[in-house]
Design a protein around this motif. Structure first.
Motif, PDB file in Angstrom:
ATOM      1  N   TYR A 106    -112.613  35.607 -69.137  1.00  0.00           N
ATOM      2  CA  TYR A 106    -111.763  36.129 -67.480  1.00  0.00           C
ATOM      3  C   TYR A 106    -110.834  34.830 -67.883  1.00  0.00           C
ATOM      4  O   TYR A 106    -111.361  33.926 -67.494  1.00  0.00           O
ATOM      5  N   GLU A 107    -109.990  34.969 -66.567  1.00  0.00           N
ATOM      6  CA  GLU A 107    -108.957  34.285 -66.059  1.00  0.00           C
ATOM      7  C   GLU A 107    -108.463  35.160 -64.974  1.00  0.00           C
ATOM      8  O   GLU A 107    -107.642  35.941 -64.759  1.00  0.00           O
ATOM      9  N   SER A 108    -109.015  33.983 -63.735  1.00  0.00           N
ATOM     10  CA  SER A 108    -109.024  34.456 -62.075  1.00  0.00           C
ATOM     11  C   SER A 108    -109.394  36.439 -62.277  1.00  0.00           C
ATOM     12  O   SER A 108    -108.655  36.850 -61.836  1.00  0.00           O
ATOM     13  N   GLY A 109    -110.631  35.933 -62.895  1.00  0.00           N
ATOM     14  CA  GLY A 109    -111.124  38.251 -62.475  1.00  0.00           C
ATOM     15  C   GLY A 109    -110.164  38.519 -63.921  1.00  0.00           C
ATOM     16  O   GLY A 109    -110.831  40.387 -63.521  1.00  0.00           O
ATOM     17  N   ASN A 110    -109.232  38.051 -64.550  1.00  0.00           N
ATOM     18  CA  ASN A 110    -108.534  39.393 -65.531  1.00  0.00           C
ATOM     19  C   ASN A 110    -109.165  39.489 -66.759  1.00  0.00           C
ATOM     20  O   ASN A 110    -109.277  37.592 -67.087  1.00  0.00           O
TER      21      ASN A 110
END
Length: 168
Positions: free
Chosen positions: A50-54
């Motif tokens: 994930y990157e920042s929750g995505n």
């Protein structure tokens, strides 16, 4: 972690102490076995980055028959799969991603997939994920972030220049 034995909805996440950054290569190594719940082609089960929750990258059973290792996610584009089946025997999977270029490779049981994903993804979380009727058991996850070889060469040259300057 075994998603079949978990009381959560098939998800366990952990944050990195520091996000992947410029000039770094991330190596994610994990060992997995088929869960007591078993793999199914009705749902996916595996490891997500994930990157920042995505969710950007997913590695594991993609929820298709036959149940084989694969990789997908919004950063990867179209999914790719191995002919290697997910089995009850322990299997080690290794994913490498270069921050600056987006180049990636994914290796399981001596088979390798590779390509170019979205560059400059600051991965900062890893998750063990399962959906529907699929489960996965992961016995270990290891994430390392190291400077890419070109960055190391530049650092070495800078060090040589500093030493040479000190001698004069």
């Amino acid at each position: 972690v075994d998603t079949n034995a978990s009381t959560d909805v098939g998800m366990a996440k952990a944050s990195f102490t520091q996000a992947l950054a410029e000039g770094e290569v991330m190596t994610l190594r994990f060992v997995t076995v088929e869960s007591a719940g078993g793999f199914s082609f009705f749902g996916r089960a595996g490891i997500s980055l994930y990157e920042s929750g995505n969710e950007q990258v997913f590695m594991g059973g993609l929820g298709v028959f036959p149940v084989e290792w694969g990789i997908g996610g919004s950063a990867i584009g179209s999914s790719q799969a191995f002919s290697t089946s997910i089995t009850a025997e322990p299997q080690t999977a290794v994913f490498e991603y270069t921050f600056d270029t987006g180049d990636w490779s994914f290796d399981v049981a001596g088979q390798t997939l590779n390509g170019t994903a979205t560059a400059e993804l600051a991965f900062n979380e890893v998750g063990i994920d399962s959906e529907s009727n699929a489960d996965i058991a992961v016995s270990s996850i290891d994430v390392t972030m190291t400077p890419e070889p070109a960055t190391m060469s530049l650092l070495a040259l800078g060090g040589v220049a500093m030493l040479r300057r000190r001698k004069h």
